[in-house]
Design a protein around this motif. Structure first.
Motif, PDB file in Angstrom:
ATOM      1  N   GLU A   1      42.271  35.623  25.326  1.00 58.11           N
ATOM      2  CA  GLU A   1      42.388  34.513  26.267  1.00 58.11           C
ATOM      3  C   GLU A   1      43.251  34.898  27.460  1.00 58.11           C
ATOM      4  N   ILE A   2      44.297  35.662  27.234  1.00 57.64           N
ATOM      5  CA  ILE A   2      45.129  36.135  28.336  1.00 57.64           C
ATOM      6  C   ILE A   2      44.297  36.977  29.305  1.00 57.64           C
ATOM      7  N   GLU A   3      43.448  37.820  28.767  1.00 57.60           N
ATOM      8  CA  GLU A   3      42.582  38.631  29.640  1.00 57.60           C
ATOM      9  C   GLU A   3      41.736  37.743  30.543  1.00 57.60           C
ATOM     10  N   ARG A   4      41.163  36.686  29.981  1.00 56.49           N
ATOM     11  CA  ARG A   4      40.287  35.825  30.775  1.00 56.49           C
ATOM     12  C   ARG A   4      41.075  34.947  31.760  1.00 56.49           C
ATOM     13  N   ILE A   5      42.260  34.507  31.357  1.00 51.73           N
ATOM     14  CA  ILE A   5      43.123  33.743  32.261  1.00 51.73           C
ATOM     15  C   ILE A   5      43.466  34.584  33.491  1.00 51.73           C
TER      16      ILE A   5
ATOM     17  N   ASN B   1      43.732  45.504  30.371  1.00 51.25           N
ATOM     18  CA  ASN B   1      42.301  45.293  30.155  1.00 51.25           C
ATOM     19  C   ASN B   1      41.717  44.374  31.220  1.00 51.25           C
ATOM     20  N   ALA B   2      42.433  43.294  31.531  1.00 54.67           N
ATOM     21  CA  ALA B   2      41.930  42.329  32.507  1.00 54.67           C
ATOM     22  C   ALA B   2      41.751  42.969  33.870  1.00 54.67           C
ATOM     23  N   VAL B   3      42.751  43.717  34.309  1.00 56.30           N
ATOM     24  CA  VAL B   3      42.664  44.350  35.634  1.00 56.30           C
ATOM     25  C   VAL B   3      41.603  45.437  35.630  1.00 56.30           C
ATOM     26  N   GLU B   4      41.541  46.213  34.569  1.00 59.39           N
ATOM     27  CA  GLU B   4      40.579  47.314  34.493  1.00 59.39           C
ATOM     28  C   GLU B   4      39.144  46.792  34.519  1.00 59.39           C
ATOM     29  N   ARG B   5      38.894  45.632  33.902  1.00 62.19           N
ATOM     30  CA  ARG B   5      37.537  45.085  33.839  1.00 62.19           C
ATOM     31  C   ARG B   5      37.186  44.241  35.057  1.00 62.19           C
ATOM     32  N   THR B   6      38.204  43.634  35.700  1.00 57.75           N
ATOM     33  CA  THR B   6      37.948  42.708  36.788  1.00 57.75           C
ATOM     34  C   THR B   6      38.087  43.341  38.158  1.00 57.75           C
TER      35      THR B   6
END
Length: 252
Positions: free
Chosen positions: A86-90, A134-139
């Motif tokens: 959820e943190i990744e998506r937030i 992960n969030a930055v790497e994917r987004t």
């Protein structure tokens, strides 16, 4: 310090919300070289974001997405029980919003820096640091990350080969192990501009509450925009660094 040292000076801005004004953004944009702009979850809204981005563009200040927990009441400074996924998506949601409104304002997002409780968690918890990476790497894999110096995010990001800018804080106290003193403890936030500035001209280290100097990589120095003394702290820190021959410049 010598004249070959280049340091970025950043501030957390764009944290007003609707009719509620926080900080002195216009004045700080005349001092700092990078602005971390709230993305609507802990502070900020589309109007505030767009106007802050436009002002930063006009003044030649780099801008970064400053995502946090969805916690307007607590200003993003309360730990919330989200899973790592959820943190990744937030984070991804807020980065996307910042990029869209920056383009709308004629500017561009140059980096990501997490806010408040979420930022403090990656300092101590490698699983949270991994979720942020992960969030930055994917987004937005092209964007650098600001990471608290000596934190898990700094270490793990560099191990992944990501661009990490190590950050220290002019207006926060440090524990003896080099972590930020929790805001729940007295003396966690520093209000004396001269004292804050004196700590920043000691190259390659953070100073703990007892005066111990801990080696640290320093790419950027932060001043919190919501503190009553933030303008004086930012101005005094800049003047002290320039007096020591340090060049103040965005790293983006």
């Amino acid at each position: 310090m010598n004249d070959k040292i280049v340091v970025d000076l950043n501030a957390d801005l764009g944290e007003s919300f609707g009719q509620f004004k926080i900080g002195n953004d216009d004045a700080l944009l005349n001092i700092v070289t990078s602005a971390n702009v709230a993305c609507g979850f802990h502070g900020g809204d589309p109007e505030v974001m767009a106007s802050t981005f436009a002002s930063a563009k006009k003044k030649g200040v780099a801008i970064g997405a400053h995502p946090g927990f969805p916690d307007l009441w607590g200003f993003g400074r309360r730990v919330m029980p989200f899973s790592h996924d959820e943190i990744e998506r937030i984070l991804s949601y807020q980065i996307g919003a910042a990029q869209a409104l920056a383009r709308y304002a004629g500017h561009r997002i140059s980096y990501v820096k997490t806010h408040g409780a979420l930022g403090n968690m990656f300092e101590r918890d490698p699983a949270v640091a991994t979720a942020i990476l992960n969030a930055v790497e994917r987004t937005a894999p092209e964007l650098p990350l600001m990471a608290i110096s000596r934190s898990h995010l700094e270490r793990l990001g560099r191990e992944r080969g990501m661009t990490i800018l190590s950050e220290i804080f002019a207006d926060r106290a440090y524990t003896e192990d080099g972590k930020l003193v929790p805001r729940s403890e007295g003396g966690a936030v520093l209000h004396d501009p001269v004292f804050a500035a004196e700590r920043m001209v000691k190259a390659g280290a953070v100073e703990t509450r007892t005066g111990k100097m801990l080696p640290a990589w320093i790419d950027t120095i932060c001043v919190h925009g919501d503190n009553p003394e933030s303008l004086d702290v930012a101005r005094t820190v800049r003047e002290a660094l320039e007096a020591e021959g340090v060049q103040l410049q965005s790293r983006f």
